[in-house]
Design a protein around this motif. Structure first.
Motif, PDB file in Angstrom:
ATOM      1  N   VAL A   1       0.841  -1.184   0.000  1.00  0.00           N
ATOM      2  CA  VAL A   1       0.000   0.000   0.000  1.00  0.00           C
ATOM      3  C   VAL A   1       0.883   1.243   0.000  1.00  0.00           C
ATOM      4  CG1 VAL A   1      -0.164   0.141   2.518  1.00  0.00           C
ATOM      5  CG2 VAL A   1      -2.001   1.073   1.098  1.00  0.00           C
ATOM      6  N   ARG A   2       0.389   2.296  -0.634  1.00  0.00           N
ATOM      7  CA  ARG A   2       1.091   3.571  -0.665  1.00  0.00           C
ATOM      8  C   ARG A   2       0.084   4.657  -0.308  1.00  0.00           C
ATOM      9  NH1 ARG A   2       2.670   6.702  -5.045  1.00  0.00           N
ATOM     10  NH2 ARG A   2       1.526   5.294  -6.422  1.00  0.00           N
ATOM     11  N   TYR A   3       0.264   5.273   0.869  1.00  0.00           N
ATOM     12  CA  TYR A   3      -0.671   6.297   1.326  1.00  0.00           C
ATOM     13  C   TYR A   3      -0.252   7.646   0.758  1.00  0.00           C
ATOM     14  CZ  TYR A   3      -2.173   2.631   4.484  1.00  0.00           C
ATOM     15  OH  TYR A   3      -2.648   1.449   4.987  1.00  0.00           O
ATOM     16  N   ILE A   4      -1.201   8.332   0.137  1.00  0.00           N
ATOM     17  CA  ILE A   4      -0.891   9.552  -0.604  1.00  0.00           C
ATOM     18  C   ILE A   4      -1.705  10.715  -0.042  1.00  0.00           C
ATOM     19  CG2 ILE A   4      -0.903  10.674  -2.867  1.00  0.00           C
ATOM     20  CD1 ILE A   4      -0.768   7.841  -4.103  1.00  0.00           C
ATOM     21  N   ARG A   5      -0.993  11.678   0.568  1.00  0.00           N
ATOM     22  CA  ARG A   5      -1.669  12.870   1.071  1.00  0.00           C
ATOM     23  C   ARG A   5      -1.850  13.860  -0.071  1.00  0.00           C
ATOM     24  NH1 ARG A   5      -0.202  17.818   2.998  1.00  0.00           N
ATOM     25  NH2 ARG A   5       2.019  17.305   2.805  1.00  0.00           N
ATOM     26  N   ILE A   6      -3.037  14.419  -0.183  1.00  0.00           N
ATOM     27  CA  ILE A   6      -3.330  15.374  -1.248  1.00  0.00           C
ATOM     28  C   ILE A   6      -2.947  16.784  -0.786  1.00  0.00           C
ATOM     29  CG2 ILE A   6      -5.142  16.385  -2.680  1.00  0.00           C
ATOM     30  CD1 ILE A   6      -4.326  13.517  -3.420  1.00  0.00           C
ATOM     31  N   ASP A   7      -2.099  17.416  -1.564  1.00  0.00           N
ATOM     32  CA  ASP A   7      -1.576  18.741  -1.238  1.00  0.00           C
ATOM     33  C   ASP A   7      -2.664  19.801  -1.388  1.00  0.00           C
ATOM     34  OD1 ASP A   7       0.047  20.894  -0.744  1.00  0.00           O
ATOM     35  OD2 ASP A   7       0.999  20.903  -2.728  1.00  0.00           O
ATOM     36  N   VAL A   8      -2.851  20.612  -0.352  1.00  0.00           N
ATOM     37  CA  VAL A   8      -3.824  21.705  -0.408  1.00  0.00           C
ATOM     38  C   VAL A   8      -3.135  23.029  -0.077  1.00  0.00           C
ATOM     39  CG1 VAL A   8      -5.858  20.297   0.041  1.00  0.00           C
ATOM     40  CG2 VAL A   8      -4.548  21.194   1.968  1.00  0.00           C
ATOM     41  N   SER A   9      -1.848  23.119  -0.439  1.00  0.00           N
ATOM     42  CA  SER A   9      -1.082  24.338  -0.198  1.00  0.00           C
ATOM     43  C   SER A   9      -0.541  24.870  -1.518  1.00  0.00           C
ATOM     44  CB  SER A   9       0.076  24.059   0.768  1.00  0.00           C
ATOM     45  OG  SER A   9       0.997  23.139   0.184  1.00  0.00           O
ATOM     46  N   GLY A  10       0.084  26.067  -1.467  1.00  0.00           N
ATOM     47  CA  GLY A  10       0.711  26.635  -2.658  1.00  0.00           C
ATOM     48  C   GLY A  10      -0.272  26.789  -3.811  1.00  0.00           C
ATOM     49  N   GLU A  11       0.101  26.228  -4.970  1.00  0.00           N
ATOM     50  CA  GLU A  11      -0.773  26.352  -6.134  1.00  0.00           C
ATOM     51  C   GLU A  11      -2.092  25.611  -5.941  1.00  0.00           C
ATOM     52  OE1 GLU A  11       0.388  24.292  -9.734  1.00  0.00           O
ATOM     53  OE2 GLU A  11       1.768  23.019  -8.601  1.00  0.00           O
ATOM     54  N   HIS A  12      -2.132  24.702  -4.962  1.00  0.00           N
ATOM     55  CA  HIS A  12      -3.358  23.949  -4.695  1.00  0.00           C
ATOM     56  C   HIS A  12      -4.071  24.422  -3.428  1.00  0.00           C
ATOM     57  CE1 HIS A  12      -2.718  21.372  -8.049  1.00  0.00           C
ATOM     58  NE2 HIS A  12      -1.549  20.947  -7.605  1.00  0.00           N
ATOM     59  N   ALA A  13      -3.719  25.621  -2.981  1.00  0.00           N
ATOM     60  CA  ALA A  13      -4.442  26.199  -1.845  1.00  0.00           C
ATOM     61  C   ALA A  13      -5.884  26.486  -2.255  1.00  0.00           C
ATOM     62  CB  ALA A  13      -3.753  27.479  -1.387  1.00  0.00           C
ATOM     63  N   TRP A  14      -6.778  26.343  -1.305  1.00  0.00           N
ATOM     64  CA  TRP A  14      -8.191  26.586  -1.589  1.00  0.00           C
ATOM     65  C   TRP A  14      -8.430  28.058  -1.918  1.00  0.00           C
ATOM     66  CZ3 TRP A  14     -12.188  29.577   0.395  1.00  0.00           C
ATOM     67  CH2 TRP A  14     -13.479  29.229  -0.025  1.00  0.00           C
ATOM     68  N   ARG A  15      -9.268  28.275  -2.927  1.00  0.00           N
ATOM     69  CA  ARG A  15      -9.651  29.627  -3.306  1.00  0.00           C
ATOM     70  C   ARG A  15     -11.107  29.584  -3.742  1.00  0.00           C
ATOM     71  NH1 ARG A  15      -5.748  31.431  -7.493  1.00  0.00           N
ATOM     72  NH2 ARG A  15      -7.359  31.211  -9.093  1.00  0.00           N
ATOM     73  N   PRO A  16     -11.931  30.494  -3.260  1.00  0.00           N
ATOM     74  CA  PRO A  16     -13.346  30.467  -3.654  1.00  0.00           C
ATOM     75  C   PRO A  16     -13.491  30.795  -5.134  1.00  0.00           C
ATOM     76  CG  PRO A  16     -12.866  32.479  -2.457  1.00  0.00           C
ATOM     77  CD  PRO A  16     -11.638  31.619  -2.348  1.00  0.00           C
ATOM     78  N   PRO A  17     -14.538  30.307  -5.767  1.00  0.00           N
ATOM     79  CA  PRO A  17     -14.737  30.598  -7.192  1.00  0.00           C
ATOM     80  C   PRO A  17     -15.038  32.061  -7.425  1.00  0.00           C
ATOM     81  CG  PRO A  17     -16.658  29.488  -6.268  1.00  0.00           C
ATOM     82  CD  PRO A  17     -15.604  29.457  -5.206  1.00  0.00           C
ATOM     83  N   GLY A  18     -14.573  32.573  -8.577  1.00  0.00           N
ATOM     84  CA  GLY A  18     -14.896  33.937  -8.958  1.00  0.00           C
ATOM     85  C   GLY A  18     -16.284  34.035  -9.549  1.00  0.00           C
ATOM     86  N   ALA A  19     -16.676  35.247  -9.869  1.00  0.00           N
ATOM     87  CA  ALA A  19     -18.047  35.493 -10.333  1.00  0.00           C
ATOM     88  C   ALA A  19     -18.368  34.731 -11.613  1.00  0.00           C
ATOM     89  CB  ALA A  19     -18.253  36.991 -10.542  1.00  0.00           C
ATOM     90  N   ASN A  20     -17.385  34.513 -12.468  1.00  0.00           N
ATOM     91  CA  ASN A  20     -17.636  33.847 -13.751  1.00  0.00           C
ATOM     92  C   ASN A  20     -17.178  32.396 -13.776  1.00  0.00           C
ATOM     93  OD1 ASN A  20     -18.719  36.216 -14.989  1.00  0.00           O
ATOM     94  ND2 ASN A  20     -16.622  37.000 -15.208  1.00  0.00           N
ATOM     95  N   ASP A  21     -16.698  31.889 -12.656  1.00  0.00           N
ATOM     96  CA  ASP A  21     -16.249  30.498 -12.590  1.00  0.00           C
ATOM     97  C   ASP A  21     -17.445  29.563 -12.469  1.00  0.00           C
ATOM     98  OD1 ASP A  21     -13.625  31.330 -12.708  1.00  0.00           O
ATOM     99  OD2 ASP A  21     -13.350  31.319 -10.530  1.00  0.00           O
TER     100      ASP A  21
END
Length: 377
Positions: free
Chosen positions: A52-72
């Motif tokens: 098994v290989r446990y893989i943590r999903i990156d949520v920092s840097g370019e993958h930091a959470w950002r709310p959608p814009g008005a046209n997204d």
């Protein structure tokens, strides 16, 4: 070769690569592929050999959470919304078919044969077949707009991808076509199934009970409820299977996955007032939790593919056989009339047949293949 012929060829490649015996005309998927998958699993249903290989999903840097814009674009699928909010999919919500397929696997551990199939059908049924892209929300301009649109997007895909009796959304008829807003009573019902547990875990058994509720709720409240072989039996049930199968946190301490209330609420953008306990939903703000590990390749489970989905659906239907009964209400609530699956499939299948793993996987792909010619006409 015409463009549509090329698309049809692509579909054929997807299915023959994983299920060659379907094209050869046999009633079952490739026996060697299924045999290999079954041999990898022990009597307790767990894998026996791969590390098994446990893989943590990156949520920092370019993958930091950002709310959608008005046209997204954001739509009915919490997983797609979350991936867009973290930049795993384009943040504008317009997704290339191959990018979508790749990211389903990277972020959630979905097997390639299933992720590519879903991305392909999203493109064919709701997207722009010229650019091979689809919107995870509402319509977007296609390559030949305004002559040809770019499809209605997943928000306009009722009874294609978003269906009646879904996990959290309302039925089309009851909510005047707005099936993209999470209905908090449905979500609360799911939370209630574990509210008396010291360590809540929203596993497949819990989602099976919730599935029974959502199906009966639609039958008893929606006079126009429809439960088709694709939209109901497959897609609607898949929502309940996918949540524990791919939203759970898979770690060394919980190798089979642990789906807590906090993780569930994060993926569905539901927030709880700590003082009052009141729940609110912030549409389009779905988020991948911190320190979250995706479904791992190898080990106990392996990637989530078509055969795993079929196994999960059989497990649910073994407890509640009505989940495999195709039909609908007839203009009144509680007037559900089931269709004879034998008539629909020319006598090839009945509901009991679908409790067999091989038959159910074959049925899944036969239903998918039936859809293709209409979309290419």
């Amino acid at each position: 070769i015409s463009f549509h012929s090329s698309l049809a060829y692509a579909i054929l490649v997807v299915h023959t690569a994983s299920f060659p015996q379907l094209v050869a005309g046999t009633p079952f998927i490739a026996k060697n592929a299924l045999k290999s998958w079954l041999q990898k699993r022990g009597d307790d249903g767990n894998a026996t050999s791969e590390a098994v290989r446990y893989i943590r999903i990156d949520v920092s840097g370019e993958h930091a959470w950002r709310p959608p814009g008005a046209n997204d674009k954001r739509g009915p699928c919490p997983a797609l919304n979350a991936m867009a909010n973290h930049g795993y999919l384009p943040r504008n919500g317009v997704v290339n078919m191959l990018t979508g397929s790749s990211m389903f696997g990277k972020v959630f551990g979905m097997a390639g044969e299933l992720s590519l199939t879903l991305a392909l059908y999203a493109t064919l049924l709701s997207g722009d077949v010229l650019s091979l892209s689809f919107s995870i929300g509402g319509p977007h301009p296609g390559l030949l707009s305004p002559l040809l649109g770019g499809g209605n997007g997943l928000s306009g895909s009722h009874n294609k991808f978003e269906t009646d009796s879904s996990v959290t959304h309302g039925d089309f008829f009851l909510f005047k076509g707005d099936v993209n807003v999470l209905q908090l009573p449905k979500f609360k019902k799911l939370l209630e199934l574990q509210e008396d547990k010291k360590k809540p875990n929203f596993d497949l058994d819990v989602l099976t009970e919730h599935r029974k509720f959502t199906l009966q709720d639609s039958i008893s409240t929606n006079p126009q409820f429809f439960y088709g072989p694709f939209s109901g039996l497959l897609v609607s049930n898949a929502g309940h299977c996918f949540i524990p199968g791919m939203f759970a946190n898979f770690t060394q301490d919980n190798p089979k996955g642990l789906l807590t209330k906090e993780i569930l609420m994060s993926f569905f953008a539901v927030y709880e007032d700590q003082d009052t306990g009141r729940l609110t939903h912030k549409r389009g703000h779905e988020r991948i939790p911190e320190n979250w590990y995706r479904r791992p390749p190898g080990g106990l489970l392996g990637d989530y593919g078509t055969t795993v989905f079929a196994q999960d659906l059989i497990r649910m239907a073994s407890k509640y056989p009505q989940l495999l009964k195709v039909g609908g209400n007839t203009g009144r609530v509680n007037s559900f009339v089931g269709f004879d699956l034998g008539n629909i499939t020319g006598g090839i299948y009945n509901s009991l047949d679908l409790l067999n793993l091989q038959s159910l996987v074959c049925f899944i792909f036969r239903v998918l293949l039936v859809i293709v010619p209409d979309t290419l006409q």
